[in-house]
Design a protein around this motif. Structure first.
Motif, PDB file in Angstrom:
ATOM      1  N   TYR A  92     -60.003 -53.647 -75.364  1.00  0.00           N
ATOM      2  CA  TYR A  92     -60.024 -54.899 -76.127  1.00  0.00           C
ATOM      3  C   TYR A  92     -59.693 -54.486 -77.686  1.00  0.00           C
ATOM      4  CZ  TYR A  92     -62.391 -56.927 -71.979  1.00  0.00           C
ATOM      5  OH  TYR A  92     -62.536 -57.410 -70.762  1.00  0.00           O
ATOM      6  N   ASN A  93     -59.506 -53.507 -77.971  1.00  0.00           N
ATOM      7  CA  ASN A  93     -59.505 -52.998 -79.390  1.00  0.00           C
ATOM      8  C   ASN A  93     -60.004 -53.953 -80.267  1.00  0.00           C
ATOM      9  OD1 ASN A  93     -57.362 -51.079 -78.897  1.00  0.00           O
ATOM     10  ND2 ASN A  93     -56.011 -52.900 -78.196  1.00  0.00           N
ATOM     11  N   GLU A  94     -61.416 -53.961 -80.078  1.00  0.00           N
ATOM     12  CA  GLU A  94     -62.245 -54.481 -80.992  1.00  0.00           C
ATOM     13  C   GLU A  94     -63.552 -53.490 -81.344  1.00  0.00           C
ATOM     14  OE1 GLU A  94     -62.507 -58.979 -79.682  1.00  0.00           O
ATOM     15  OE2 GLU A  94     -64.259 -58.172 -79.466  1.00  0.00           O
ATOM     16  N   GLY A  95     -64.066 -53.812 -82.654  1.00  0.00           N
ATOM     17  CA  GLY A  95     -65.150 -53.022 -83.211  1.00  0.00           C
ATOM     18  C   GLY A  95     -66.529 -53.501 -82.521  1.00  0.00           C
ATOM     19  N   CYS A  96     -66.343 -54.369 -81.883  1.00  0.00           N
ATOM     20  CA  CYS A  96     -67.857 -54.636 -81.154  1.00  0.00           C
ATOM     21  C   CYS A  96     -68.060 -53.736 -80.071  1.00  0.00           C
ATOM     22  CB  CYS A  96     -67.564 -56.130 -80.506  1.00  0.00           C
ATOM     23  SG  CYS A  96     -69.091 -56.604 -79.449  1.00  0.00           S
ATOM     24  N   ALA A  97     -69.515 -53.418 -80.139  1.00  0.00           N
ATOM     25  CA  ALA A  97     -70.059 -52.333 -79.039  1.00  0.00           C
ATOM     26  C   ALA A  97     -70.256 -52.911 -77.809  1.00  0.00           C
ATOM     27  CB  ALA A  97     -71.656 -52.238 -79.635  1.00  0.00           C
ATOM     28  N   GLY A  98     -70.229 -54.039 -77.633  1.00  0.00           N
ATOM     29  CA  GLY A  98     -70.159 -54.960 -76.366  1.00  0.00           C
ATOM     30  C   GLY A  98     -68.958 -54.812 -75.936  1.00  0.00           C
ATOM     31  N   SER A  99     -67.672 -55.104 -76.570  1.00  0.00           N
ATOM     32  CA  SER A  99     -66.443 -54.902 -76.224  1.00  0.00           C
ATOM     33  C   SER A  99     -66.075 -53.306 -75.780  1.00  0.00           C
ATOM     34  CB  SER A  99     -65.419 -55.426 -76.937  1.00  0.00           C
ATOM     35  OG  SER A  99     -65.140 -54.699 -78.209  1.00  0.00           O
ATOM     36  N   HIS A 100     -66.646 -52.547 -76.324  1.00  0.00           N
ATOM     37  CA  HIS A 100     -66.258 -51.066 -76.144  1.00  0.00           C
ATOM     38  C   HIS A 100     -66.988 -50.716 -74.955  1.00  0.00           C
ATOM     39  CE1 HIS A 100     -65.838 -46.865 -76.604  1.00  0.00           C
ATOM     40  NE2 HIS A 100     -67.253 -46.535 -76.710  1.00  0.00           N
TER      41      HIS A 100
END
Length: 232
Positions: free
Chosen positions: A7-15
């Motif tokens: 997802y290329n996000e810094g959100c831990a949930g998306s990771h």
């Protein structure tokens, strides 16, 4: 680590979804919650997955430090997959996800489930109010697997292994026990049909299988109601 899709996000949930969001990944984790399994055992618990996809998911989960592969000592000497300590932290998350999914107005009924799925559902849906002051020990025999279930102080502890002096031994398959626990099938009928075998107290077995309660379903959407009405 390199991730195939992100997802290329810094959100831990998306990771987290980068790590376990691929199709079948969480179900592979589910099949390992109660202990290590060989590749063939994982295939048995997930019959709809292809060998190539299962290999890919296991490789990805191992790379992500969720799963590890190790060789059992002699005389077994076989290779098994198991959750890492961090991977085991997904167990309670799977339980809450199952509890949430059980409230779906469209929850499918009567479809087959795996052995580990049934046992995890027992952990999730155990009704401590229904258990009250009950104390008991039970052994579930599902194919080649044995599970030790102990109820005390309003809690259920269940895991792989034989029970020491159980009140009842219940032998069956996961679909039959799910139908009894959740769908209202009568234990007596299942015993007469040969779908369940009980050693020890039949009353204790019946009491045990009455302690699992699905949550109330969420309200269906207006669109779903309209579609159902249109379909007659």
């Amino acid at each position: 680590m390199a991730i195939k899709r992100s997802y290329n996000e810094g959100c831990a949930g998306s990771h987290a979804l980068d790590l376990i969001g691929e199709r079948w990944a969480l179900l592979v984790v589910r099949e390992l919650v109660f202990g290590p399994k060989r590749f063939t055992d994982l295939r048995a618990g997930l019959p709809a997955i292809s060998p190539n996809v299962l290999t890919q998911r296991l490789d990805e989960l191992e790379l992500a430090a969720v799963v590890r592969r190790r060789q059992l000592p002699p005389p077994a000497g076989v290779w098994v997959y198991e959750l890492t300590e961090w991977g085991h932290e997904l167990g309670p998350i799977l339980m809450e996800l199952g509890r949430w999914g059980a409230r779906s107005p469209a929850l499918p009924r009567g479809l087959p489930i795996s052995i580990d799925s049934l046992i995890l559902s027992f952990r999730t849906m155990f009704d401590k109010e229904a258990a009250g002051e009950l104390e008991g020990r039970y052994e579930l025999r599902l194919g080649a697997y044995r599970f030790d279930a102990k109820i005390a102080a309003g809690q259920l502890k269940i895991g792989r292994g034989n029970a020491d002096q159980p009140d009842a031994i219940i032998g069956s398959d996961p679909d039959t026990l799910a139908a009894i626990a959740y769908e209202g099938r009568k234990l007596d009928d299942a015993v007469r049909a040969g779908d369940v075998k009980i050693e020890g107290s039949k009353a204790a077995a019946k009491r045990f299988l009455s302690l699992f309660t699905l949550p109330e379903p969420a309200a269906p959407s207006e669109r779903a109601l309209m579609q159902d009405a249109a379909n007659g």
